[in-house]
Design an enzyme around this catalytic site. Structure first.
Site, PDB file in Angstrom:
ATOM      1  N   GLN A 139       0.883  -1.150  -0.111  1.00 16.99           N
ATOM      2  CA  GLN A 139      -0.158   0.118   0.008  1.00 16.99           C
ATOM      3  C   GLN A 139       1.056   1.328   0.187  1.00 16.99           C
ATOM      4  O   GLN A 139       0.341   2.348  -0.605  1.00 16.99           O
ATOM      5  CB  GLN A 139      -1.047  -0.059   1.166  1.00 16.99           C
ATOM      6  CG  GLN A 139      -0.499   0.058   2.487  1.00 16.99           C
ATOM      7  CD  GLN A 139      -0.076  -1.470   3.101  1.00 16.99           C
ATOM      8  OE1 GLN A 139       0.118  -2.356   2.410  1.00 16.99           O
ATOM      9  NE2 GLN A 139       0.039  -1.647   4.371  1.00 16.99           N
ATOM     10  N   ASN A 172       9.989  -6.526   1.646  1.00 15.82           N
ATOM     11  CA  ASN A 172       9.722  -7.765   1.599  1.00 15.82           C
ATOM     12  C   ASN A 172       9.253  -8.104   0.333  1.00 15.82           C
ATOM     13  O   ASN A 172       8.847  -7.523  -0.692  1.00 15.82           O
ATOM     14  CB  ASN A 172       8.728  -8.222   2.898  1.00 15.82           C
ATOM     15  CG  ASN A 172       7.460  -7.333   2.645  1.00 15.82           C
ATOM     16  OD1 ASN A 172       6.930  -6.894   1.748  1.00 15.82           O
ATOM     17  ND2 ASN A 172       6.825  -7.540   3.932  1.00 15.82           N
ATOM     18  N   SER A 214      20.693 -11.505  -0.723  1.00 16.32           N
ATOM     19  CA  SER A 214      22.036 -10.917  -0.506  1.00 16.32           C
ATOM     20  C   SER A 214      23.040 -11.934  -0.995  1.00 16.32           C
ATOM     21  O   SER A 214      22.826 -12.998  -0.780  1.00 16.32           O
ATOM     22  CB  SER A 214      22.209 -10.296   0.814  1.00 16.32           C
ATOM     23  OG  SER A 214      23.511  -9.659   0.824  1.00 16.32           O
ATOM     24  N   GLN A 220      27.572 -12.057   4.948  1.00 16.67           N
ATOM     25  CA  GLN A 220      26.309 -12.069   4.206  1.00 16.67           C
ATOM     26  C   GLN A 220      25.103 -13.343   4.319  1.00 16.67           C
ATOM     27  O   GLN A 220      23.965 -13.293   4.148  1.00 16.67           O
ATOM     28  CB  GLN A 220      26.378 -12.148   2.568  1.00 16.67           C
ATOM     29  CG  GLN A 220      27.349 -11.055   2.092  1.00 16.67           C
ATOM     30  CD  GLN A 220      26.411  -9.782   2.532  1.00 16.67           C
ATOM     31  OE1 GLN A 220      25.565  -9.375   2.009  1.00 16.67           O
ATOM     32  NE2 GLN A 220      27.305  -9.053   3.286  1.00 16.67           N
ATOM     33  N   HIS A 280      22.064 -12.896   6.542  1.00 17.48           N
ATOM     34  CA  HIS A 280      20.830 -11.899   6.252  1.00 17.48           C
ATOM     35  C   HIS A 280      19.681 -12.764   6.136  1.00 17.48           C
ATOM     36  O   HIS A 280      18.748 -12.432   6.857  1.00 17.48           O
ATOM     37  CB  HIS A 280      21.121 -11.390   4.796  1.00 17.48           C
ATOM     38  CG  HIS A 280      21.832 -10.263   4.669  1.00 17.48           C
ATOM     39  ND1 HIS A 280      21.167  -8.950   5.355  1.00 17.48           N
ATOM     40  CD2 HIS A 280      23.163  -9.933   4.422  1.00 17.48           C
ATOM     41  CE1 HIS A 280      22.183  -8.076   5.454  1.00 17.48           C
ATOM     42  NE2 HIS A 280      23.198  -8.389   4.742  1.00 17.48           N
ATOM     43  N   GLU A 285      26.555  -9.443  -6.154  1.00 16.81           N
ATOM     44  CA  GLU A 285      26.331  -8.268  -5.666  1.00 16.81           C
ATOM     45  C   GLU A 285      27.501  -7.787  -4.718  1.00 16.81           C
ATOM     46  O   GLU A 285      27.800  -6.595  -5.056  1.00 16.81           O
ATOM     47  CB  GLU A 285      25.374  -8.432  -4.498  1.00 16.81           C
ATOM     48  CG  GLU A 285      24.870  -7.082  -3.636  1.00 16.81           C
ATOM     49  CD  GLU A 285      23.953  -7.526  -2.537  1.00 16.81           C
ATOM     50  OE1 GLU A 285      23.234  -6.451  -1.949  1.00 16.81           O
ATOM     51  OE2 GLU A 285      23.921  -8.632  -2.133  1.00 16.81           O
ATOM     52  N   HIS A 286      28.236  -8.249  -3.870  1.00 17.32           N
ATOM     53  CA  HIS A 286      29.614  -8.105  -3.367  1.00 17.32           C
ATOM     54  C   HIS A 286      30.400  -9.024  -3.780  1.00 17.32           C
ATOM     55  O   HIS A 286      30.402 -10.274  -3.845  1.00 17.32           O
ATOM     56  CB  HIS A 286      29.519  -8.141  -1.635  1.00 17.32           C
ATOM     57  CG  HIS A 286      28.334  -7.341  -1.411  1.00 17.32           C
ATOM     58  ND1 HIS A 286      27.067  -8.019  -0.840  1.00 17.32           N
ATOM     59  CD2 HIS A 286      28.018  -6.003  -0.882  1.00 17.32           C
ATOM     60  CE1 HIS A 286      26.219  -7.376  -0.494  1.00 17.32           C
ATOM     61  NE2 HIS A 286      26.723  -5.951  -0.402  1.00 17.32           N
ATOM     62  N   ASP A 327      28.744  -1.569   3.442  1.00 18.65           N
ATOM     63  CA  ASP A 327      27.354  -1.790   3.974  1.00 18.65           C
ATOM     64  C   ASP A 327      27.012  -0.424   4.702  1.00 18.65           C
ATOM     65  O   ASP A 327      25.802   0.108   4.837  1.00 18.65           O
ATOM     66  CB  ASP A 327      27.191  -2.937   5.001  1.00 18.65           C
ATOM     67  CG  ASP A 327      26.651  -4.023   4.265  1.00 18.65           C
ATOM     68  OD1 ASP A 327      26.275  -3.802   2.679  1.00 18.65           O
ATOM     69  OD2 ASP A 327      26.262  -5.100   4.712  1.00 18.65           O
ATOM     70  N   HIS A 339       4.838  14.282 -39.960  1.00 16.77           N
ATOM     71  CA  HIS A 339       6.307  14.389 -39.828  1.00 16.77           C
ATOM     72  C   HIS A 339       6.987  15.405 -40.885  1.00 16.77           C
ATOM     73  O   HIS A 339       7.499  16.326 -40.711  1.00 16.77           O
ATOM     74  CB  HIS A 339       7.035  13.166 -39.569  1.00 16.77           C
ATOM     75  CG  HIS A 339       6.755  12.799 -38.075  1.00 16.77           C
ATOM     76  ND1 HIS A 339       5.556  12.081 -37.747  1.00 16.77           N
ATOM     77  CD2 HIS A 339       7.871  12.515 -37.232  1.00 16.77           C
ATOM     78  CE1 HIS A 339       5.710  11.565 -36.472  1.00 16.77           C
ATOM     79  NE2 HIS A 339       7.081  11.961 -36.110  1.00 16.77           N
TER      80      HIS A 339
END
Length: 428
Positions: A188, A211, A234, A256, A259, A324-325, A358, A417
């Site tokens: 929402q 989430n 992650s 990591q 997570h 990612e890392h 981080d 055009h």
């Protein structure tokens, strides 16, 4: 504790397969929420806040007040406040340097040099940041999303968050100069930012993690509003040679793995001895840490150690994974980094652990996941800027190319055009 593979000999399909949540059970629910908020605005938002978050929110209390922010400052640990302020300066300074590259440029064009082409950069006018609540309540996310937007020159930055129980969240918002904080979360909140309601303004871009409901809502509203990225679990990949410290490599992999169960932690090494030492360290350290159950599941499901013959193979594996890392704990770390192409962020050398990025170093920690580092970038000043083309032709230069433009337009059946140019050609 984790599977050990030998590059070129073992089946490594597990390494390259990204684990994702099955979101099929949530799609219809999110679609319904987004449509309802679009149609009914605040009324729908307030109903969902009560249903999902057990919050009695209405127009009179949806905004965080100055008094609530003051109470947050009274509650926050003073040492943490100091750390937030130091990190703020690092992140803002880093992204302010990025902003310097965005120069409007113009150059002479046309055979007569009387025309002008170029580009103009403009910051977005208003952005909305999603800051998760509950288990994933990270004040660092505020800094890593708000400060790049500030450096870009965004005029208004608003935050939506499902709860304000963590004083560090409100303090971080205040320290980053957030204009308004709304006590709304979930799908929402994303829908409200995308379409606007009676109390929440429509924004140009939505950034920040969340989430599965938040992620699916971002997918749903993309096109009506820009989004930063769709973030997956992650992940970290460490390239190491025999000189690396197994304790430190294991610690970085675990940073990591803690997570969630879907996080991926991968070691690529030229040393078989290091591979087994790290595996032992992973088991030893996991038993000592607070989120041991999560880390154990993560490592067993998505962890891997890959033994390669040389650093060229290590680079090839890393680029294929596109993590990612990406950490490099090896001799000649800078040389190895220069050969890499696919990563969200590269941490070079034994003294550059991933948690430094981080929280504190300066670059944003909002990074591409699930292999999307092959084609996408870290959240940065660029995320909050847009480039506008600039075209200014003289009469003489226009007449010189008029027939070519008309020919193109007519070949495509676009007679209006062609007419727009032909009329100018006929003018005296």
């Amino acid at each position: 504790m984790v599977d050990i593979f030998r590059y070129g000999k073992d089946d490594m399909s597990k390494v390259f397969k990204r684990t994702q949540l099955d979101d099929s059970d949530y799609i219809s629910a999110v679609d319904s929420i987004v449509k309802d908020v679009r149609n009914r605005g605040d009324e729908a938002v307030f109903e969902y806040c009560k249903k999902f978050d057990r919050q009695d929110i209405d127009a009179s209390n949806i905004l965080v007040t100055d008094e609530e922010i003051k109470r947050a400052y009274d509650k926050i640990d003073r040492a943490l406040l100091s750390s937030i302020r130091k990190a703020r300066e690092n992140v803002l300074q880093y992204h302010s340097r990025q902003r310097e590259k965005f120069h409007n440029e113009f150059f002479a064009a046309g055979s007569n040099g009387e025309s002008k082409l170029g580009w103009i950069y403009r910051p977005l006018a208003r952005v909305g940041l999603y800051v998760p609540g509950g288990k994933a309540s990270y004040p660092s996310t505020v800094l890593m999303t708000a400060l790049p937007a500030k450096a870009a020159g965004v005029k208004e930055i608003v935050v939506v968050t499902p709860n304000i129980s963590n004083p560090a969240i409100l303090v971080a918002c205040k320290e980053c100069g957030i204009d308004k904080i709304y006590k709304v979360g979930g799908a929402q909140a994303i829908a409200a930012l995308a379409y606007g309601t009676q109390t929440i303004p429509r924004v140009d871009l939505i950034a920040g993690p969340g989430n599965v409901f938040v992620t699916l809502a971002k997918k749903q509203v993309f096109g009506h509003v820009a989004i930063d990225m769709i973030a997956g679990p992650s992940e970290i990949l460490v390239i190491a040679d025999g000189s690396a410290d197994a304790r430190l490599v294991a610690a970085d992999l675990l940073s990591q793995a803690e997570h969630d169960e879907l996080a991926a932690s991968i070691l690529v090494t030229t040393s078989e001895e290091l591979a087994f030492e790290v595996d032992r360290e992973l088991e030893r350290q996991t038993a000592l840490l607070s989120r041991s159950e999560i880390m154990t599941k993560s490592l067993k499901s998505n962890g891997a150690i890959i033994v390669v013959e040389n650093m060229s193979d290590a680079v090839a594996v890393a680029d294929a994974v596109a993590p990612e890392h990406l950490e490099i704990c090896a001799q000649n770390a800078e040389e190895i980094a220069a050969k890499l192409s696919n990563a969200g962020a590269i941490f070079v050398g034994n003294n550059s652990p991933e948690p430094l990025g981080d929280y504190f170093a300066g670059p944003s920690h909002v990074l591409p996941t699930s292999g999307s580092a092959r084609y996408s970038s870290v959240l940065s000043v660029d995320t909050f800027m847009k480039k506008i083309s600039y075209i200014q032709y003289s009469k003489r230069d226009l007449l010189e190319v008029a027939d070519d433009v008309i020919r193109f337009a007519e070949s495509e059946g676009l007679t209006a055009h062609a007419n727009a140019v032909r009329l100018r050609k006929q003018e005296k």
